[in-house]
Design an enzyme around this catalytic site. Structure first.
Site, PDB file in Angstrom:
ATOM      1  N   ASN A  74      30.849 -12.308  59.595  1.00 27.06           N
ATOM      2  CA  ASN A  74      31.758 -13.153  59.236  1.00 27.06           C
ATOM      3  C   ASN A  74      32.473 -13.735  60.384  1.00 27.06           C
ATOM      4  O   ASN A  74      33.059 -14.772  60.418  1.00 27.06           O
ATOM      5  CB  ASN A  74      32.715 -12.674  58.117  1.00 27.06           C
ATOM      6  CG  ASN A  74      33.473 -11.331  58.679  1.00 27.06           C
ATOM      7  OD1 ASN A  74      32.663 -10.588  59.084  1.00 27.06           O
ATOM      8  ND2 ASN A  74      34.766 -11.271  58.840  1.00 27.06           N
ATOM      9  N   HIS A 134      34.722 -18.306  46.630  1.00 24.18           N
ATOM     10  CA  HIS A 134      35.532 -19.272  47.484  1.00 24.18           C
ATOM     11  C   HIS A 134      34.937 -19.426  48.892  1.00 24.18           C
ATOM     12  O   HIS A 134      35.294 -20.248  49.632  1.00 24.18           O
ATOM     13  CB  HIS A 134      36.836 -18.514  47.877  1.00 24.18           C
ATOM     14  CG  HIS A 134      37.191 -17.484  48.643  1.00 24.18           C
ATOM     15  ND1 HIS A 134      37.484 -17.557  49.846  1.00 24.18           N
ATOM     16  CD2 HIS A 134      36.831 -16.387  48.318  1.00 24.18           C
ATOM     17  CE1 HIS A 134      37.603 -16.307  50.461  1.00 24.18           C
ATOM     18  NE2 HIS A 134      37.121 -15.515  49.602  1.00 24.18           N
ATOM     19  N   CYS A 156      40.967 -11.577  56.844  1.00 16.69           N
ATOM     20  CA  CYS A 156      41.568 -10.508  56.316  1.00 16.69           C
ATOM     21  C   CYS A 156      42.090  -9.543  57.423  1.00 16.69           C
ATOM     22  O   CYS A 156      42.646  -8.423  57.070  1.00 16.69           O
ATOM     23  CB  CYS A 156      40.335  -9.646  55.637  1.00 16.69           C
ATOM     24  SG  CYS A 156      39.489 -10.437  54.339  1.00 16.69           S
TER      25      CYS A 156
END
Length: 369
Positions: free
Chosen positions: A150, A197, A316
């Site tokens: 990510n 999402h 995050c």
């Protein structure tokens, strides 16, 4: 308000209007509980769930009874890992650059007695398959690996991992949060997790694909819903949304994004000698680029790049002042990790967006210099 150009699609995507349209009736007209078996409101909700399962199963080539709906990829990952290691025995293999949802769950399992091995990565963010093979032990139950990182967009060799694992009788969980809709998902994975999402669907809903033969212990109890794999009243609008979002995934989109990203990288590295691309030269997803602005303060640069919405790593970890653990695992110094920023494109990114973003970055860096 004048919003900046959005280049943080790896953090979250806007809800596609086509997805929203499918969801709206299930907030107002068809608001029933899918577990209500004795009236039309419940029947309509249950039918909507079945339709969403059908869309996902058809698109991803999985069985409808292997689909578990969750609150998002984090819960899906927790269910996959904790569900396999319910007895807190055995050995788990993962990678140092995994998402925190995996690493923190692995740390919890380790605290309860599970043996955990974290594979190192090289300077391009890739694992060594020979090291993976050496790490497999007689009691290894599961390998958990991201398909696409990510932060860097590095693509992991998940098909090779699965083939190697299955020869040894080991299960494989693949975190497909960043790859769904951009790459073909790996065949023969035992468990696959993803979130709505990240694919232009709603927040608060995710999926765990789990083969029927995988013994998976529920982590949420209270009604034995979803074949006793995950209890709780189903989020019907969210499930309708993620089903539609999956059905709208188009692998051709990433080709256009990759062209825009490559032009962006080429222009910046040509114009700015301080810029270096973090991650594999060849095995990177087409919509994510992680750039080191060597010698510059990344956080200060991030604040000055006010015309674009980007990040310095995973959303995050945004509260952390530590340098990216992903980049450090790849061998970057703390200073270079602090100097790195992530740009990620998506369905609604235009050529004009990238031209304006490029000009803004160059102008800002020159001003700082």
């Amino acid at each position: 308000m004048n919003y900046p150009i959005y280049l943080d699609y790896a953090a979250t995507t806007p809800l596609d209007k086509r997805v929203l349209e499918t969801m709206l009736p299930y907030f107002t007209e068809h608001f029933g509980n899918a577990a209500s078996r004795f009236h039309a409101y419940g029947w309509e909700a249950e039918e909507a769930i079945d339709m969403a399962k059908g869309k996902i199963a058809k698109k991803l080539n999985w069985r409808t009874d292997e689909i578990v709906f969750t609150s998002g990829a984090t819960e899906s990952i927790n269910l996959a890992l904790k569900g396999v290691f319910e007895d807190f025995k055995g050995h788990l293999i993962t990678v140092q650059t995994e998402h925190k949802a995996t690493l923190d769950t692995a740390a919890y399992l380790e605290s309860r007695g599970v043996k955990v091995s974290q594979l190192a990565v090289n300077s391009e963010g890739q694992i060594d398959l020979n090291e993976l093979e050496k790490a497999i032990q007689p009691d290894t139950k599961l390998i958990s690996i991201m398909h696409v990182n990510n932060e860097t967009g590095v693509i992991m060799p998940v098909s090779e991992v699965i083939a190697l694992a299955h020869k040894k009788g080991v299960l494989v969980h693949v975190d497909a949060s960043q790859s769904l809709g951009k790459l073909d998902l790996p065949k023969d994975a035992d468990l696959i997790s993803f979130s709505g999402h990240k694919i232009y669907g709603p927040k608060g809903v995710g999926v765990l694909l789990a083969k029927k033969e995988v013994k998976l212990s529920a982590q949420i109890h209270g009604g034995r819903h979803q074949r006793n794999r995950r209890s709780g009243t189903l989020n019907v609008p969210g499930i309708v949304g993620i089903g539609e979002a999956v059905s709208k995934c188009n692998l051709k989109e990433i080709e256009a994004q990759a062209l825009l990203k490559t032009d962006f990288e080429n222009e910046l590295t040509k114009e700015l000698p301080c810029v270096k691309i973090n991650g594999s030269k060849n095995d990177r997803i087409g919509n994510i680029t992680n750039l080191c602005f060597k010698g510059l303060d990344g956080e200060e640069l991030l604040m000055k790049l006010s015309k674009i919405a980007i990040s310095n790593g995973s959303a995050c970890n945004s509260a952390s002042t530590e340098p990216s653990y992903v980049l450090k695992a790849m061998g970057l110094s703390e200073q270079d990790a602090f100097s790195s920023l992530r740009f990620s494109l998506g369905r609604f990114t235009t050529k004009e967006d990238m031209e304006n973003a490029k000009d803004h970055v160059i102008e800002t860096v020159y001003t700082k210099g």
